[in-house]
Design an enzyme around this catalytic site. Structure first.
Site, PDB file in Angstrom:
ATOM      1  CD  GLU A   1      -1.395   2.407   1.947  1.00 54.53           C
ATOM      2  OE1 GLU A   1      -2.147   3.396   1.941  1.00 54.53           O
ATOM      3  OE2 GLU A   1      -0.237   2.464   2.437  1.00 54.53           O
TER       4      GLU A   1
ATOM      5  CB  CYS B   1      -4.395  -4.597   4.186  1.00 54.02           C
ATOM      6  SG  CYS B   1      -4.276  -3.029   5.045  1.00 54.02           S
TER       7      CYS B   1
ATOM      8  CG  HIS C   1      -5.842  -7.521   7.357  1.00 52.75           C
ATOM      9  ND1 HIS C   1      -4.514  -7.171   7.399  1.00 52.75           N
ATOM     10  CD2 HIS C   1      -6.537  -6.349   7.336  1.00 52.75           C
ATOM     11  CE1 HIS C   1      -4.405  -5.849   7.403  1.00 52.75           C
ATOM     12  NE2 HIS C   1      -5.632  -5.329   7.366  1.00 52.75           N
TER      13      HIS C   1
ATOM     14  CG  ASN D   1      -2.219  -2.449   9.842  1.00 56.23           C
ATOM     15  OD1 ASN D   1      -1.987  -3.505   9.262  1.00 56.23           O
ATOM     16  ND2 ASN D   1      -3.221  -1.653   9.505  1.00 56.23           N
TER      17      ASN D   1
ATOM     18  CB  SER E   1      -9.594  -0.336   3.558  1.00 51.01           C
ATOM     19  OG  SER E   1      -9.564  -0.727   4.899  1.00 51.01           O
TER      20      SER E   1
HETATM   21  N1  COA Z   1      -9.820  -0.771  28.869  1.00 52.47           N
HETATM   22  C1  COA Z   1     -10.224  -1.702  27.959  1.00 52.47           C
HETATM   23  N2  COA Z   1     -10.827  -1.364  26.788  1.00 52.47           N
HETATM   24  C2  COA Z   1     -11.000  -0.055  26.524  1.00 52.47           C
HETATM   25  C3  COA Z   1     -10.597   0.935  27.424  1.00 52.47           C
HETATM   26  C4  COA Z   1      -9.990   0.547  28.640  1.00 52.47           C
HETATM   27  N3  COA Z   1      -9.577   1.438  29.550  1.00 52.47           N
HETATM   28  N4  COA Z   1     -10.914   2.147  26.890  1.00 52.47           N
HETATM   29  C5  COA Z   1     -11.513   1.892  25.685  1.00 52.47           C
HETATM   30  N5  COA Z   1     -11.544   0.567  25.470  1.00 52.47           N
HETATM   31  C6  COA Z   1     -12.084  -0.139  24.297  1.00 52.47           C
HETATM   32  C7  COA Z   1     -13.366   0.449  23.759  1.00 52.47           C
HETATM   33  O1  COA Z   1     -14.490  -0.016  24.518  1.00 52.47           O
HETATM   34  C8  COA Z   1     -13.357  -0.060  22.347  1.00 52.47           C
HETATM   35  O2  COA Z   1     -13.741  -1.414  22.324  1.00 52.47           O
HETATM   36  P1  COA Z   1     -14.919  -1.907  21.325  1.00 52.47           P
HETATM   37  O3  COA Z   1     -14.461  -1.516  19.950  1.00 52.47           O
HETATM   38  O4  COA Z   1     -14.944  -3.383  21.540  1.00 52.47           O
HETATM   39  O5  COA Z   1     -16.139  -1.177  21.741  1.00 52.47           O
HETATM   40  C9  COA Z   1     -11.867  -0.034  21.991  1.00 52.47           C
HETATM   41  O6  COA Z   1     -11.160   0.040  23.228  1.00 52.47           O
HETATM   42  C10 COA Z   1     -11.480   1.143  21.134  1.00 52.47           C
HETATM   43  O7  COA Z   1     -11.960   2.285  21.760  1.00 52.47           O
HETATM   44  P2  COA Z   1     -12.578   3.497  20.911  1.00 52.47           P
HETATM   45  O8  COA Z   1     -12.831   4.628  21.806  1.00 52.47           O
HETATM   46  O9  COA Z   1     -13.699   2.993  20.054  1.00 52.47           O
HETATM   47  O10 COA Z   1     -11.302   3.766  20.003  1.00 52.47           O
HETATM   48  P3  COA Z   1     -10.843   4.945  19.134  1.00 52.47           P
HETATM   49  O11 COA Z   1     -11.901   5.913  18.787  1.00 52.47           O
HETATM   50  O12 COA Z   1      -9.646   5.446  19.820  1.00 52.47           O
HETATM   51  O13 COA Z   1     -10.433   4.174  17.740  1.00 52.47           O
HETATM   52  C11 COA Z   1      -9.791   2.468  16.218  1.00 52.47           C
HETATM   53  C12 COA Z   1      -9.979   2.836  17.675  1.00 52.47           C
HETATM   54  C13 COA Z   1      -9.266   1.054  16.130  1.00 52.47           C
HETATM   55  C14 COA Z   1     -11.124   2.590  15.478  1.00 52.47           C
HETATM   56  C15 COA Z   1      -8.732   3.442  15.599  1.00 52.47           C
HETATM   57  O14 COA Z   1      -7.498   3.207  16.226  1.00 52.47           O
HETATM   58  C16 COA Z   1      -8.564   3.292  14.100  1.00 52.47           C
HETATM   59  O15 COA Z   1      -9.317   3.861  13.310  1.00 52.47           O
HETATM   60  N6  COA Z   1      -7.544   2.543  13.669  1.00 52.47           N
HETATM   61  C17 COA Z   1      -7.303   2.250  12.250  1.00 52.47           C
HETATM   62  C18 COA Z   1      -8.231   1.140  11.804  1.00 52.47           C
HETATM   63  C19 COA Z   1      -7.791   0.608  10.502  1.00 52.47           C
HETATM   64  O16 COA Z   1      -6.622   0.405  10.278  1.00 52.47           O
HETATM   65  N7  COA Z   1      -8.730   0.352   9.580  1.00 52.47           N
HETATM   66  C20 COA Z   1      -8.374   0.021   8.226  1.00 52.47           C
HETATM   67  C21 COA Z   1      -7.897  -1.328   8.040  1.00 52.47           C
HETATM   68  S1  COA Z   1      -9.092  -2.570   8.180  1.00 52.47           S
END
Ligand code: COA
Length: 391
Positions: free
Chosen positions: A85, A117, A239, A278, A310
């Site tokens: 990518e 990916c 993945h 990743n 994606s």
């Molecule tokens: N202890 C345990 N878990 C916790 C926590 C804590 N103290 N605080 C938050 N969490 C959990 C949340 O409940 C959530 O779990 P869930 O998804 O099962 O509900 C998870 O951690 C992530 O929290 P969230 O607030 O939703 O995360 P974020 O807004 O920071 O974003 C991603 C997380 C993964 C969406 C973000 O990092 C992202 O966009 N990454 C890139 C994704 C990607 O690569 N996509 C393309 C390829 S497929």
């Protein structure tokens, strides 16, 4: 008419490489005032690799490919497929640089493949087709990526860097890939990277639902192609943009097919990716390498491999693990690769990140990497790579 014995084609070897540096997510959590459990449990990641200034997809891909060539030689390799990518040039395939660094014979075709990916899996499928038609040939597939998002975004902890080199051959040592595969494509803007950006744009929530849709869609397509029943699959490997993604998707699949969900069955396949972060195209293959290295109950078993890119494309392949695959385990080597990374502070990582955008300006890169190849810099607008003298 004579009946032909069916040809066994699959994965003969896998080697992995990663960046010179590592950022521990505990350090990022402390800096950002985030509970570290959000990273370790919530997204399921512990650390991510960061390339040195003289590393990129070419140096990591060449390092992984060198291991494969050192073990098996170049005989029969007439095709090099490089999936990424994070390509370093809009025209020249990264694999051509690797071809030069490894001193591969001139009688080789080289090309680069892209679909976020997923590209590495497309490359493996093409390789399987080439070997099925010419069983004396072997195909070197390289999947390498640097996952870069903007700092101070939700995606920042899900960066990473790494490469996998996969040798596809007849009568393979590791896994015979079965002919039926399930495929799925849907046009969706969950993650993309416009040509003028060095960091990806991502809608994290949408990427979770798009990934799940692709997994279920690929499963249904595999079933329609005569694929195996869920109960005939010993292990799944996915993945892993972050390992929690694979858990979420797998839970949905078990609901879809009406089977119990056991999260613990996925854990071994997460072992290496939790440390590299990743690696986009390489992620599924690094997951597979972990499974083959660390799971003691795979001999003769069927495993399913789900790849997702994606945008979006998904593919579910299955294979039968060779009964004596444990003779080819590489766990010591992978531990060395991961354990020898140099830890960065958050300030050091962020400085490297800021300087990490691709450039066509002439520049010399400092000597940092301990890997076998380095990106020396840009001269006359062209990228230059060189071998590093090893101790
Ligand atoms: N202890 C345990 N878990 C916790 C926590 C804590 N103290 N605080 C938050 N969490 C959990 C949340 O409940 C959530 O779990 P869930 O998804 O099962 O509900 C998870 O951690 C992530 O929290 P969230 O607030 O939703 O995360 P974020 O807004 O920071 O974003 C991603 C997380 C993964 C969406 C973000 O990092 C992202 O966009 N990454 C890139 C994704 C990607 O690569 N996509 C393309 C390829 S497929």
């Amino acid at each position: 008419m004579t009946t032909q014995q069916s040809l066994s084609v699959g994965i003969h070897d896998i080697a992995i490489a990663t960046g010179h540096h590592v950022l521990e997510l505990d350090d990022l959590a402390e800096r950002l005032g985030v509970d570290p459990a959000k990273y370790h449990v919530g997204i399921g990641q512990d650390a991510f690799s960061v390339p040195a200034p003289d590393e990129d997809i070419v140096t990591m891909g060449a390092a992984a490919a060198k291991e494969v060539i050192d073990r098996h030689g170049v005989e029969g390799i007439r095709t090099v497929l490089f999936a990424t990518e994070s390509g370093v040039d809009q025209s020249k395939a990264a694999g051509v640089f690797v071809h030069g660094l490894l001193g591969l014979p001139k009688g080789v075709r080289v090309v680069e493949l892209k679909q976020a990916c997923y590209g590495g899996t497309a490359a493996v499928q093409l390789a399987l087709g080439i070997v099925a038609r010419a069983p004396h040939e072997r195909v070197l597939v390289i999947a390498a990526d640097v996952a870069r998002y903007d700092v101070d975004t939700a995606a920042e902890p899900t960066q990473g860097a790494g490469a996998a080199a996969i040798l596809v051959s007849a009568d393979p040592d590791l896994i015979e890939i079965e002919p039926a595969a399930g495929v799925f494509t849907a046009d969706v803007d969950d993650f993309w990277r416009p040509n003028d950006r060095s960091t990806a744009l991502v809608d994290g929530r949408l990427s979770v639902s798009a990934y799940v849709d692709a997994f279920i869609g690929a499963w249904d397509d595999l079933a329609a192609q005569g694929g195996p029943a869920f109960g005939d699959i010993a292990r799944f490997v996915h993945h892993q943009p972050f390992t929690k993604m694979a858990i979420k998707a797998h839970r949905k699949l078990t609901q879809h097919v009406g089977e119990p969900f056991d999260e613990s069955e996925l854990a071994i396949g997460f072992t290496y990716n939790k440390q590299t972060g990743n690696t986009y195209t390489a992620s599924i293959w690094i997951g597979l390498a972990a499974l083959l290295d660390l799971d003691d109950d795979l001999a003769g078993q069927r495993i399913a491999m789900f790849s997702y890119g994606s945008g979006s494309v998904g593919e579910l392949m299955t294979g039968i693990v060779r009964p004596d695959h444990q003779q080819h385990r590489r766990v010591g080597r992978v531990q060395e690769v991961l354990g020898s990374r140099v830890r960065l502070t958050v300030d050091e990582y962020r400085a490297l990140h800021a300087a990490g955008a691709a450039t066509s300006e002439d520049v010399e890169r400092p000597r940092v990497t301990a890997g076998p190849f380095r990106f020396a810099g840009v001269r006359g607008g062209a990228r230059h790579y060189e071998a590093v003298a090893q101790d």
